[in-house]
Design a protein around this motif. Structure first.
Motif, PDB file in Angstrom:
ATOM      1  N   ILE A  45      29.923  -0.737  -2.242  1.00 56.41           N
ATOM      2  CA  ILE A  45      30.250  -1.118  -0.895  1.00 56.41           C
ATOM      3  C   ILE A  45      28.998  -0.997   0.210  1.00 56.41           C
ATOM      4  O   ILE A  45      29.386  -0.867   1.502  1.00 56.41           O
ATOM      5  N   MET A  46      27.892  -0.650  -0.195  1.00 60.56           N
ATOM      6  CA  MET A  46      26.657  -0.585   0.647  1.00 60.56           C
ATOM      7  C   MET A  46      25.962  -1.811   0.852  1.00 60.56           C
ATOM      8  O   MET A  46      25.619  -2.427  -0.042  1.00 60.56           O
ATOM      9  N   PHE A  47      25.430  -2.041   2.062  1.00 59.01           N
ATOM     10  CA  PHE A  47      24.796  -3.190   2.669  1.00 59.01           C
ATOM     11  C   PHE A  47      23.232  -2.732   3.130  1.00 59.01           C
ATOM     12  O   PHE A  47      23.385  -1.738   3.854  1.00 59.01           O
ATOM     13  N   THR A  48      22.158  -3.023   2.774  1.00 62.47           N
ATOM     14  CA  THR A  48      20.847  -2.900   2.797  1.00 62.47           C
ATOM     15  C   THR A  48      20.243  -4.337   3.209  1.00 62.47           C
ATOM     16  O   THR A  48      20.667  -4.942   2.718  1.00 62.47           O
ATOM     17  N   PRO A  49      18.788  -3.898   3.421  1.00 66.30           N
ATOM     18  CA  PRO A  49      17.946  -5.266   3.662  1.00 66.30           C
ATOM     19  C   PRO A  49      17.748  -5.973   2.201  1.00 66.30           C
ATOM     20  O   PRO A  49      18.029  -5.433   1.447  1.00 66.30           O
ATOM     21  N   THR A  50      17.415  -7.265   2.769  1.00 68.96           N
ATOM     22  CA  THR A  50      17.561  -8.152   1.457  1.00 68.96           C
ATOM     23  C   THR A  50      16.165  -9.106   1.732  1.00 68.96           C
ATOM     24  O   THR A  50      15.675  -9.279   2.788  1.00 68.96           O
ATOM     25  N   ILE A  51      15.865  -9.600   0.585  1.00 69.35           N
ATOM     26  CA  ILE A  51      14.661 -10.452   0.459  1.00 69.35           C
ATOM     27  C   ILE A  51      15.289 -11.733   0.843  1.00 69.35           C
ATOM     28  O   ILE A  51      15.807 -12.586   0.122  1.00 69.35           O
ATOM     29  N   ASP A  52      15.053 -12.039   2.291  1.00 69.71           N
ATOM     30  CA  ASP A  52      15.514 -13.235   2.914  1.00 69.71           C
ATOM     31  C   ASP A  52      14.502 -14.610   2.898  1.00 69.71           C
ATOM     32  O   ASP A  52      15.226 -15.432   3.407  1.00 69.71           O
ATOM     33  N   GLY A  53      13.398 -14.245   2.621  1.00 67.02           N
ATOM     34  CA  GLY A  53      12.366 -15.411   2.575  1.00 67.02           C
ATOM     35  C   GLY A  53      11.845 -15.474   4.089  1.00 67.02           C
ATOM     36  O   GLY A  53      10.874 -16.388   4.168  1.00 67.02           O
ATOM     37  N   GLU A  54      12.239 -14.942   5.159  1.00 68.81           N
ATOM     38  CA  GLU A  54      11.638 -14.885   6.304  1.00 68.81           C
ATOM     39  C   GLU A  54      11.070 -13.694   6.737  1.00 68.81           C
ATOM     40  O   GLU A  54       9.875 -13.163   6.951  1.00 68.81           O
ATOM     41  N   PHE A  55      11.817 -12.702   6.990  1.00 71.01           N
ATOM     42  CA  PHE A  55      11.473 -11.267   7.389  1.00 71.01           C
ATOM     43  C   PHE A  55      11.016 -10.469   6.075  1.00 71.01           C
ATOM     44  O   PHE A  55       9.921  -9.895   6.474  1.00 71.01           O
ATOM     45  N   LEU A  56      11.562 -10.870   5.024  1.00 79.92           N
ATOM     46  CA  LEU A  56      11.066 -10.094   3.806  1.00 79.92           C
ATOM     47  C   LEU A  56      10.929 -11.177   2.728  1.00 79.92           C
ATOM     48  O   LEU A  56      11.997 -11.849   2.481  1.00 79.92           O
ATOM     49  N   LYS A  57       9.678 -11.677   2.613  1.00 79.41           N
ATOM     50  CA  LYS A  57       9.422 -12.499   1.351  1.00 79.41           C
ATOM     51  C   LYS A  57       9.259 -12.049  -0.046  1.00 79.41           C
ATOM     52  O   LYS A  57       9.335 -12.804  -1.053  1.00 79.41           O
ATOM     53  N   SER A  58       9.086 -10.765   0.025  1.00 81.77           N
ATOM     54  CA  SER A  58       8.928  -9.885  -1.220  1.00 81.77           C
ATOM     55  C   SER A  58       9.275  -8.541  -1.074  1.00 81.77           C
ATOM     56  O   SER A  58       9.118  -8.040   0.063  1.00 81.77           O
ATOM     57  N   SER A  59       9.638  -8.118  -2.224  1.00 85.67           N
ATOM     58  CA  SER A  59      10.079  -6.673  -2.133  1.00 85.67           C
ATOM     59  C   SER A  59       8.998  -5.982  -1.700  1.00 85.67           C
ATOM     60  O   SER A  59       7.772  -6.125  -2.068  1.00 85.67           O
ATOM     61  N   PRO A  60       8.891  -4.766  -0.995  1.00 83.96           N
ATOM     62  CA  PRO A  60       7.786  -3.834  -0.807  1.00 83.96           C
ATOM     63  C   PRO A  60       7.245  -3.204  -1.762  1.00 83.96           C
ATOM     64  O   PRO A  60       5.975  -2.868  -2.363  1.00 83.96           O
ATOM     65  N   VAL A  61       7.987  -3.208  -3.108  1.00 83.02           N
ATOM     66  CA  VAL A  61       7.604  -2.483  -4.276  1.00 83.02           C
ATOM     67  C   VAL A  61       6.460  -3.580  -5.054  1.00 83.02           C
ATOM     68  O   VAL A  61       5.601  -3.220  -5.417  1.00 83.02           O
ATOM     69  N   LYS A  62       7.017  -4.867  -4.759  1.00 82.32           N
ATOM     70  CA  LYS A  62       6.159  -5.761  -5.263  1.00 82.32           C
ATOM     71  C   LYS A  62       4.747  -6.097  -4.493  1.00 82.32           C
ATOM     72  O   LYS A  62       3.587  -6.154  -5.118  1.00 82.32           O
ATOM     73  N   LEU A  63       4.632  -5.556  -3.123  1.00 83.25           N
ATOM     74  CA  LEU A  63       3.681  -5.592  -2.214  1.00 83.25           C
ATOM     75  C   LEU A  63       2.744  -4.824  -2.812  1.00 83.25           C
ATOM     76  O   LEU A  63       1.480  -5.014  -2.811  1.00 83.25           O
ATOM     77  N   VAL A  64       3.247  -3.552  -3.185  1.00 81.63           N
ATOM     78  CA  VAL A  64       2.252  -2.434  -3.683  1.00 81.63           C
ATOM     79  C   VAL A  64       1.380  -2.845  -4.874  1.00 81.63           C
ATOM     80  O   VAL A  64       0.146  -2.668  -5.108  1.00 81.63           O
ATOM     81  N   GLU A  65       2.146  -3.509  -5.634  1.00 80.73           N
ATOM     82  CA  GLU A  65       1.499  -4.101  -6.887  1.00 80.73           C
ATOM     83  C   GLU A  65       0.467  -5.129  -6.418  1.00 80.73           C
ATOM     84  O   GLU A  65      -0.749  -5.093  -7.113  1.00 80.73           O
ATOM     85  N   GLN A  66       0.839  -5.999  -5.583  1.00 77.38           N
ATOM     86  CA  GLN A  66      -0.021  -7.317  -5.316  1.00 77.38           C
ATOM     87  C   GLN A  66      -1.466  -6.868  -4.645  1.00 77.38           C
ATOM     88  O   GLN A  66      -2.262  -6.995  -5.076  1.00 77.38           O
ATOM     89  N   ALA A  67      -1.242  -5.614  -3.848  1.00 68.69           N
ATOM     90  CA  ALA A  67      -2.221  -5.042  -2.982  1.00 68.69           C
ATOM     91  C   ALA A  67      -3.136  -4.340  -3.839  1.00 68.69           C
ATOM     92  O   ALA A  67      -4.400  -4.217  -3.569  1.00 68.69           O
ATOM     93  N   LYS A  68      -3.121  -4.042  -5.423  1.00 63.96           N
ATOM     94  CA  LYS A  68      -4.063  -3.474  -6.005  1.00 63.96           C
ATOM     95  C   LYS A  68      -5.001  -4.648  -6.499  1.00 63.96           C
ATOM     96  O   LYS A  68      -6.044  -3.877  -6.734  1.00 63.96           O
ATOM     97  N   THR A  69      -4.634  -5.745  -6.293  1.00 64.53           N
ATOM     98  CA  THR A  69      -6.059  -6.803  -6.607  1.00 64.53           C
ATOM     99  C   THR A  69      -6.603  -7.445  -5.429  1.00 64.53           C
ATOM    100  O   THR A  69      -7.346  -7.871  -5.264  1.00 64.53           O
ATOM    101  N   ASP A  70      -5.414  -7.853  -4.648  1.00 62.08           N
ATOM    102  CA  ASP A  70      -5.540  -8.702  -3.305  1.00 62.08           C
ATOM    103  C   ASP A  70      -4.606  -8.560  -2.564  1.00 62.08           C
ATOM    104  O   ASP A  70      -3.438  -8.943  -2.406  1.00 62.08           O
ATOM    105  N   ALA A  71      -4.893  -7.675  -1.226  1.00 64.29           N
ATOM    106  CA  ALA A  71      -3.858  -7.460  -0.419  1.00 64.29           C
ATOM    107  C   ALA A  71      -3.135  -8.658   0.517  1.00 64.29           C
ATOM    108  O   ALA A  71      -4.044  -9.413   1.050  1.00 64.29           O
TER     109      ALA A  71
END
Length: 601
Positions: A306-332
């Motif tokens: 029954i919990m509601f939290t932020p979602t990857i909505d394609g606008e404010f969040l286009k990718s999960s922050p966890v994914k951004l951590v991985e992407q930043a290892k090669t090209d921020a």
């Protein structure tokens, strides 16, 4: 002894004592705003503060605007607007027994409060501004409980506290115009736009804005700092005990429809399709939704349903922050580049996992005598966190359970129940706070010109905002809030602390140090002040210095490096070998990105 004042309106307004002009007034493009004066003391010093309370920063999110993005207020009515009392807290659900949620069912709640010092600003451009975003698991809380008088006065800054939509009202996501998702995050941004547009009328400098938050508020400021279109709205970020890289926090769209469907079932609605679910939720008033929540909460195993939290909505969040951590290892990506352009204070408390004691044992009376067996840890607690930290979201893996059990066993006294409870607190703290916190700090500091600072709060304060047993002595989750706000809080709301409260002298000194660091950072993007002394060294990728707040502060290095290595390297490696899964939990590629039209990959 310094006396703590917890009144919410100044006592100057006694009938017949104050003249009609004895109040602060500001003129804005929205109209005139009348506030109230307050006097506060801190360590035998008295300050006068201008309060402007309950200012609406967005249109009421009701009727056609329910579950929609906020719309700005164009004019205040009446004019002049009486900003002398707090606005209503946002409708919310009561997860942990805080009394305010029982009476908070109002959806017309998008208000903010401004606390302005009576002193001259440190610069001709005006006072630096600090905007606080409250925590509460995205489900409860209000900016009204964080009184900004002392922080504003001692630090000579303007403090702004805000409400934003919570739980289903703030984070329902149907991936279309009916409920686009992340309404609570858009509310926060709307408040920041309001500050950018109008704070100069209150004596503020719109080019020196710091956003800071605690717990879910810290996650929120992290998410705001990862949204490039916020450029110019703030320059500094302080995250107290929260990181957007917490596993499974940011959901894909379907994951936030599931709890809506579950609530619709509890409301006796048909749920064969999303249209029926939305129609049910939309026609249900706050009281009905709250009652459905209480029914579900009766079974603690259904808590996450029954919990509601932020979602990857394609606008404010286009990718999960966890994914951004991985992407930043090669090209921020652009989100990370924006984040690294900001100055950042990141902090963690010593016993962060203490907030989950209520999930281990839900009765307040038993916290002090909480005793866990090794079987409780191995067979209940560890399996419950496995889906959060594994790529395959496994619930049962003997290899991983054994590995984690061995890591979190106190080998000096392995069968002492109290020590097992302490290890459970450490395990939960590492999963939800310390490891993600260090991870987001490392993401920031990898920038070429990043101004990064890390702290640890281990002070064993006398009173705690959330229930805390005496055997926890390193600073529970939220314990730093009192010192940061100069102990000017509604403690009755937080921890049931009745009446006025004055902490011991060493806590007043700790509070003064922390408020000075926080407000120096707001003014100069450096907690050490304008001269840039090194009492709080920068956090760098090669040295990883941090400042430890306690009765006496000290500098340390490599905070939680061992735990980060275990959870971010060893656990994924073992899982890959045991489950032949090529995707670690920290480079998951499914359901981790969305385009602006809502299509997810």
């Amino acid at each position: 002894m310094v006396q703590v004042c917890f009144v919410f309106v100044t006592c100057f307004f006694l009938a017949g004592i104050v003249s009609s002009v004895d109040f602060p007034r500001v003129s804005t493009k929205l109209g005139d705003i009348n506030g109230v004066y307050s006097t506060v003391s801190f360590k035998n010093r008295e300050f006068k503060v201008k309060r402007f309370l309950g200012i609406p920063y967005a249109m009421p999110p009701v009727g056609k605007l329910r579950f929609k993005k906020p719309e700005p207020v164009e004019i205040l009515s009446p004019n002049p607007f009486p900003a002398d009392t707090f606005g209503s807290p946002c409708a919310q659900v009561d997860m942990f027994g805080q009394k305010i949620a029982e009476n908070s069912l109002t959806e017309d709640c998008l208000f903010l409060n401004v606390y302005a010092p009576h002193q001259d600003p440190d610069k001709v451009t005006g006072h630096a501004v600090m905007v606080f975003i409250h925590g509460g698991g995205f489900s409860l809380g209000t900016g009204n409980t964080y009184i900004g008088d002392r922080l504003a006065s001692v630090g000579n800054v303007i403090v702004v506290t805000i409400n934003y939509r919570l739980w289903i009202w703030g984070f329902l996501d149907f991936n279309d115009e009916r409920a686009p998702g992340n309404m609570g995050l858009w509310d926060q941004q709307m408040a920041l736009k309001w500050v950018n547009k109008y704070i100069e009328s209150f004596g503020g400098d719109k080019d020196r804005v710091t956003i800071f938050g605690q717990s879910a508020g810290a996650i929120s400021v992290g998410l705001q700092a990862l949204y490039p279109k916020n450029k110019g709205l703030f320059q500094n970020v302080i995250a107290e005990s929260g990181s957007p890289t917490v596993m499974s926090l940011v959901k894909n769209i379907n994951e936030n429809i599931q709890p809506a469907a579950y609530l619709a079932q509890l409301l006796n609605c048909r749920t064969e399709n999303n249209e029926q679910v939305f129609e049910c939720i939309q026609k249900s008033d706050s009281e009905s939704l709250f009652k459905a929540f209480k029914i579900a909460l009766a079974d603690p195993r259904l808590f996450w349903n029954i919990m509601f939290t932020p979602t990857i909505d394609g606008e404010f969040l286009k990718s999960s922050p966890v994914k951004l951590v991985e992407q930043a290892k090669t090209d921020a990506p652009a989100e990370v580049e924006f984040f690294r352009s900001l100055s950042f204070i990141n902090g963690l408390n010593g016993d962060e996992g203490g907030m989950w004691i209520q999930m281990i044992d839900g009765t307040k009376e038993s916290y002090e005598d909480l005793k866990l067996s090794q079987e409780d840890l191995d067979d209940n607690i560890i399996p419950s966190i496995l889906p959060l930290v594994t790529a395959s979201r496994v619930k049962d893996s003997n290899v991983l359970k054994s590995l984690i059990s061995s890591k979190y066993k106190d080998w000096k006294t392995p069968y002492e129940p109290k020590n097992i409870a302490k290890q459970a607190v450490k395990l939960l703290g590492d999963i939800y706070f310390t490891v993600p916190g260090i991870e987001i700090g490392r993401l920031h500091v990898n920038g070429p010109n990043s101004g990064s600072y890390l702290y640890r709060f281990t002070a064993g304060v006398e009173r705690h905002p959330i229930p805390t047993p005496s055997w926890m002595d390193l600073g529970n989750h939220a314990d730093e809030i009192g010192p940061v706000f100069g102990y000017h809080l509604d403690f009755d709301w937080f921890g049931g602390i009745k009446g006025e409260y004055s902490p011991p002298e060493w806590e007043w000194n700790l509070s003064e140090r922390m408020m000075t660091f926080w407000t120096n950072f707001a003014k100069y993007s450096n907690p050490n002040g304008q001269d840039g002394s090194n009492s709080w060294p920068k956090y760098t990728i090669d040295r990883e210095h941090y400042l430890n707040f306690d009765r006496r502060d000290h500098v340390g290095q490599y905070l939680h490096a061992d735990e980060v290595d275990f959870w971010r390297k060893i656990v994924p490696m073992v899982e890959e070998q045991c489950h032949d899964d090529k995707l670690s939990a920290f480079s998951r590629k499914s359901s981790d990105t969305c385009d602006a039209e809502g299509g997810c990959n």
